[in-house]
Design an enzyme around this catalytic site. Structure first.
Site, PDB file in Angstrom:
ATOM      1  N   THR A 125     -15.748  11.179   1.236  1.00  0.00           N
ATOM      2  CA  THR A 125     -14.620  10.256   1.157  1.00  0.00           C
ATOM      3  C   THR A 125     -15.122   8.851   1.457  1.00  0.00           C
ATOM      4  OG1 THR A 125     -14.129  10.591   3.490  1.00  0.00           O
ATOM      5  CG2 THR A 125     -12.999  12.039   1.913  1.00  0.00           C
ATOM      6  N   ASP A 152       0.608  -1.077  10.426  1.00  0.00           N
ATOM      7  CA  ASP A 152      -0.810  -1.237  10.725  1.00  0.00           C
ATOM      8  C   ASP A 152      -1.111  -0.598  12.072  1.00  0.00           C
ATOM      9  OD1 ASP A 152      -3.349  -2.102  11.348  1.00  0.00           O
ATOM     10  OD2 ASP A 152      -3.012  -4.186  10.774  1.00  0.00           O
ATOM     11  N   VAL A 170     -17.398  15.132   4.476  1.00  0.00           N
ATOM     12  CA  VAL A 170     -17.112  15.180   3.042  1.00  0.00           C
ATOM     13  C   VAL A 170     -17.194  13.786   2.422  1.00  0.00           C
ATOM     14  CG1 VAL A 170     -15.740  17.273   3.139  1.00  0.00           C
ATOM     15  CG2 VAL A 170     -14.632  15.082   3.572  1.00  0.00           C
ATOM     16  N   LYS A 198     -12.954  10.934  18.452  1.00  0.00           N
ATOM     17  CA  LYS A 198     -12.665  12.253  17.896  1.00  0.00           C
ATOM     18  C   LYS A 198     -12.569  13.310  18.998  1.00  0.00           C
ATOM     19  CE  LYS A 198     -11.376  10.955  14.950  1.00  0.00           C
ATOM     20  NZ  LYS A 198     -10.197  11.214  14.072  1.00  0.00           N
ATOM     21  N   TYR A 200     -17.011   6.383  17.776  1.00  0.00           N
ATOM     22  CA  TYR A 200     -16.343   7.329  16.884  1.00  0.00           C
ATOM     23  C   TYR A 200     -16.324   8.720  17.504  1.00  0.00           C
ATOM     24  CZ  TYR A 200     -15.332  10.185  12.783  1.00  0.00           C
ATOM     25  OH  TYR A 200     -14.770  11.104  11.919  1.00  0.00           O
ATOM     26  N   ARG A 230       0.843  -1.205   0.000  1.00  0.00           N
ATOM     27  CA  ARG A 230       0.000   0.000   0.000  1.00  0.00           C
ATOM     28  C   ARG A 230       0.878   1.256   0.000  1.00  0.00           C
ATOM     29  NH1 ARG A 230      -4.512   2.058  -1.658  1.00  0.00           N
ATOM     30  NH2 ARG A 230      -5.969   2.878  -0.121  1.00  0.00           N
ATOM     31  N   ASN A 243      -3.719  12.049  10.555  1.00  0.00           N
ATOM     32  CA  ASN A 243      -4.892  11.973   9.686  1.00  0.00           C
ATOM     33  C   ASN A 243      -5.587  10.614   9.729  1.00  0.00           C
ATOM     34  OD1 ASN A 243      -6.417  12.734   6.957  1.00  0.00           O
ATOM     35  ND2 ASN A 243      -5.410  10.754   6.629  1.00  0.00           N
TER      36      ASN A 243
END
Length: 257
Positions: free
Chosen positions: A186, A55, A184, A157, A153, A37, A81
């Protein structure tokens, strides 16, 4: 020109930010989950310096990523990110027995922050969903609570903002900030997400590299290059210290002075 490392930069917002940075003449190191990757990431971001692999669901590989980055020499900025979205329908345990989402979204940025040589700037990607996070930091491992992917989640965050502000407080020589890129379209956000995809990577690039006085701050939270009010608990030093303590306990990586 700045030297910038970006986690999770094989696709999505990480890749978009990398392309913007390269276009501006900065030196960029990418990150991907595994070596194949990483090669794909380098092919997709022409002009990037190199890519590291690891990972981030695994504590040992978090440490390996930090070692690879440190071996490449000092960086001006690190953009945290990498992340997993809110659609996990069950608690997925990693090889370390931790929730998959907690490992990538909370513990990986903590471990990398603690182990990578201090840059001048740290940038953490959060979400507007952090406003619904649980600032009590109860049961981070989701052993006692019934699993809720959206809540997990939101919690993670929230942790990212708390971490950014803790670093800003404890490391006054480092500019540490958090941001929400917007909802957005993605892979994480989904095709129906309504916010501006083109604008989504710009704030992290700006915070990582800009000489603009508005970007030369620490301990702030942004949306599209403008200050936004985070959940008030993120600025509570006791909450910050408790999160650092929990992360240190779960990873066996102490937070350095």
């Amino acid at each position: 020109m700045a030297r910038v490392f970006i986690t999770g930069s094989a696709d999505g917002l990480g890749q978009m930010a990398a392309r913007l940075l390269v276009a501006e003449g900065h030196h960029v190191v990418l990150h991907a989950r595994h070596a194949a990757r990483a090669r794909e990431a380098l092919a997709a971001v022409r002009g990037a310096e190199t890519a590291v692999s690891g990972d981030l669901t695994k504590l040992a590989e978090m440490r390996s990523v930090a070692e690879q980055v440190n071996a490449l020499g000092p960086f001006d900025a690190v953009i945290h990110n990498a992340g997993i979205g809110y659609r996990e329908r069950r608690r997925i345990a990693t090889t370390d027995g931790l929730p998959h989402l907690l490992a990538v979204n909370t513990l990986a940025p903590y471990v990398l922050t603690a182990l990578i040589e201090k840059p001048q700037r740290l940038v953490y990607l959060s979400s507007g969903m952090h406003q619904g996070g649980d600032a009590s930091l109860y049961d981070l491992e989701w052993n006692a609570r019934p699993w809720n992917g959206s809540q997990a989640y939101s919690d993670s965050k929230l942790h990212d903002v708390i971490l950014a502000f803790a670093v800003a407080r404890l490391w006054p020589t480092v500019r540490s900030n958090a941001l929400e890129p917007g909802w957005v379209p993605t892979k994480m956000g989904g095709a129906g997400a309504p916010d501006d995809l083109e604008a989504a990577p710009k704030t992290q690039v700006w915070l990582a590299t800009s000489a603009d006085p508005a970007a030369s701050v620490s301990g702030e939270y942004f949306y599209h290059q403008r200050l936004r009010r985070p959940l008030p608990a993120t600025r509570d030093s006791e909450v910050q210290d408790r999160l650092l303590g929990e992360c240190a306990r779960l990873t066996s990586v102490p937070f350095p002075a």
